[in-house]
Motif scaffolding. Sequence first.
Motif, PDB file in Angstrom:
ATOM      1  N   THR A  44      12.671 -13.426   1.290  1.00  0.00           N
ATOM      2  CA  THR A  44      12.226 -13.383   0.323  1.00  0.00           C
ATOM      3  C   THR A  44      11.069 -12.383   0.319  1.00  0.00           C
ATOM      4  O   THR A  44      10.960 -12.417   1.233  1.00  0.00           O
ATOM      5  N   PHE A  45      10.638 -12.079  -0.938  1.00  0.00           N
ATOM      6  CA  PHE A  45      10.043 -10.673  -0.434  1.00  0.00           C
ATOM      7  C   PHE A  45       9.034 -11.130  -1.234  1.00  0.00           C
ATOM      8  O   PHE A  45       9.233 -11.152  -3.369  1.00  0.00           O
ATOM      9  N   THR A  46       7.578 -11.146  -1.499  1.00  0.00           N
ATOM     10  CA  THR A  46       6.880 -11.106  -2.295  1.00  0.00           C
ATOM     11  C   THR A  46       5.110 -10.167  -1.900  1.00  0.00           C
ATOM     12  O   THR A  46       5.646  -9.137  -1.162  1.00  0.00           O
ATOM     13  N   GLY A  47       4.103 -10.327  -2.547  1.00  0.00           N
ATOM     14  CA  GLY A  47       3.355  -8.675  -2.903  1.00  0.00           C
ATOM     15  C   GLY A  47       2.166  -9.145  -3.405  1.00  0.00           C
ATOM     16  O   GLY A  47       2.391 -10.243  -4.751  1.00  0.00           O
ATOM     17  N   GLU A  48       0.745  -8.486  -3.020  1.00  0.00           N
ATOM     18  CA  GLU A  48      -0.065  -8.496  -3.467  1.00  0.00           C
ATOM     19  C   GLU A  48      -0.656  -6.858  -3.998  1.00  0.00           C
ATOM     20  O   GLU A  48      -1.023  -6.415  -2.745  1.00  0.00           O
ATOM     21  N   LEU A  63       2.472  -6.849   1.686  1.00  0.00           N
ATOM     22  CA  LEU A  63       3.451  -6.841   1.093  1.00  0.00           C
ATOM     23  C   LEU A  63       4.173  -7.553   2.178  1.00  0.00           C
ATOM     24  O   LEU A  63       4.136  -7.094   3.242  1.00  0.00           O
ATOM     25  N   GLN A  64       5.276  -8.568   1.919  1.00  0.00           N
ATOM     26  CA  GLN A  64       5.873  -9.379   2.819  1.00  0.00           C
ATOM     27  C   GLN A  64       7.308  -9.995   3.196  1.00  0.00           C
ATOM     28  O   GLN A  64       7.884  -9.829   1.563  1.00  0.00           O
ATOM     29  N   ASN A  69      10.117 -11.983   4.880  1.00  0.00           N
ATOM     30  CA  ASN A  69      10.228 -12.881   5.275  1.00  0.00           C
ATOM     31  C   ASN A  69      11.724 -13.417   5.262  1.00  0.00           C
ATOM     32  O   ASN A  69      12.160 -13.611   4.329  1.00  0.00           O
ATOM     33  N   GLU A  94       8.967 -13.641   9.917  1.00  0.00           N
ATOM     34  CA  GLU A  94       8.254 -12.482   9.267  1.00  0.00           C
ATOM     35  C   GLU A  94       8.009 -11.351   9.634  1.00  0.00           C
ATOM     36  O   GLU A  94       7.387 -11.345  10.872  1.00  0.00           O
ATOM     37  N   LYS A 128       4.542  -8.677   7.808  1.00  0.00           N
ATOM     38  CA  LYS A 128       3.660  -8.163   6.870  1.00  0.00           C
ATOM     39  C   LYS A 128       2.904  -7.388   7.143  1.00  0.00           C
ATOM     40  O   LYS A 128       3.041  -6.763   7.889  1.00  0.00           O
ATOM     41  N   SER A 169      -0.418  -9.442  -8.231  1.00  0.00           N
ATOM     42  CA  SER A 169       0.787 -10.055  -7.370  1.00  0.00           C
ATOM     43  C   SER A 169       2.188 -11.040  -7.955  1.00  0.00           C
ATOM     44  O   SER A 169       2.043 -11.210  -9.325  1.00  0.00           O
ATOM     45  N   PHE A 170       2.852 -11.118  -6.979  1.00  0.00           N
ATOM     46  CA  PHE A 170       4.014 -11.319  -7.385  1.00  0.00           C
ATOM     47  C   PHE A 170       5.078 -12.004  -6.184  1.00  0.00           C
ATOM     48  O   PHE A 170       4.483 -12.368  -5.182  1.00  0.00           O
TER      49      PHE A 170
END
Length: 434
Positions: free
Chosen positions: A175-179, A209-210, A212, A222, A224, A433-434
């Motif tokens: 999973t990829f996330t970001g702010e 950016l993450q 995980n 994980e 980050k 953010s996404f």
Amino acid sequence: MKFKLLFLIVLLGLVCCTWGQVRGGRYRNRKPIEKDTLMKVAYVDSLVKYREKLDSLQRIKDSQEVNQEKDARFFRIFTPLTYYNSVASNILRLDFGNNDDVNNAIDKSLMTMYVRHPEYVKATENELVEARALQQNITTPIHHKVKFTEDETFVPNENFDTSMDIVLRRPNFWTFTGEYYLQFLQNYISGNWYKGGESNYSMLASATLQANYNNKQKVKFENKLELKLGFQTSRGDTLHSFTTSDDLIRYTGKFSLQATKNWYYTLQAIAYTQFMRGFKSNDPIVYSDIMSPFNLNLSLGMSYNVSAFHDKLTGSVSLSPLAMNLKYVGREALITRNGLEDGEHTLVDYGSGCTIELTWAFSDLLKWQTRLYGYTTYSRAEIEWENTFVLQFNKYISTNIFIYPRFDDSTSRDDHHGYWQFKEYVSLGFSYSF
């Protein structure tokens, strides 16, 4: 003709005698019987006669070995009682009994009902003919002829021998996330402001950016990456066009194996440095630079996944009884300032540490992010507590309040704050953010 007339007279005499016996015998010397009782008795008698009639017809049918198909002549027995003209004419014939036994039995049954219970007759043959509800000349059994055909099995025209490619897709455990946010602050003070001060401008850019990995069984990995860079200008600083207000490059990685439901065996790595040189206002001395210092902390322990208040409070708590810290300083002038021996660029020491990272979403508009990091060699200690309060006005506009106290007794002691350091800012700007 004379015999028919004589037989009819005898039959009528028998009927009259029977009727007289009924009137004089059954009800003689008795109290008058109510009409409802007479109707019940007549109804029971009719049921008995119907049963006898059906039994006799069934015996006749069995004796003649009639096939299993339906015989249409029986319809007169099971339909509402109707007076048929042919019944009396057949019975009064001299050759009665020499015809078909089924017809004779049906005629006898119907004549018995006509004589004993004429009140049950619902219609006559003439009425049925006028209503076109009677089929004439039914003298032979009606047989249903069913034509059987072979069942043709449907064979589709499609050719199922064509080759097919089977594609197997492995589940994606990543999973990829970001702010991201970019915020500005402008402060103007006129030269004659009664309290003094100076105008300044500031800008802050941040990206988190993450990536995980979680296989939903026992393994988690994980990652980050946090990037922050802020600038500010001041009219009072005559040596620098701008200075950095915030500067950070930090990577946090955790490899975990599940021990229980929320506890994991964890190997953690934290590495951080900065982008640019750090100055103070009107001071030419460089206080920090990229890779000066650079810190790498490796620790082994256990971590606990936090999930409370219906997943509004989430995060992790890592406890590391075994930890190693590597500090590197590239600039000669900054070696002693960062707690290293003169002439040494690296320092390796061992101890223990803990890391607490939590996010508490009070509502859709207010969120608190906190990170508490501690490391000690039992001869020195380093503690950092970062707090960010995010006030989200809408999807793209937000305000950040950042509060960052820090303790490090490996540096030189300040006369006013001791080993404590403190940083705080408030910013307003764009976020995504996404």
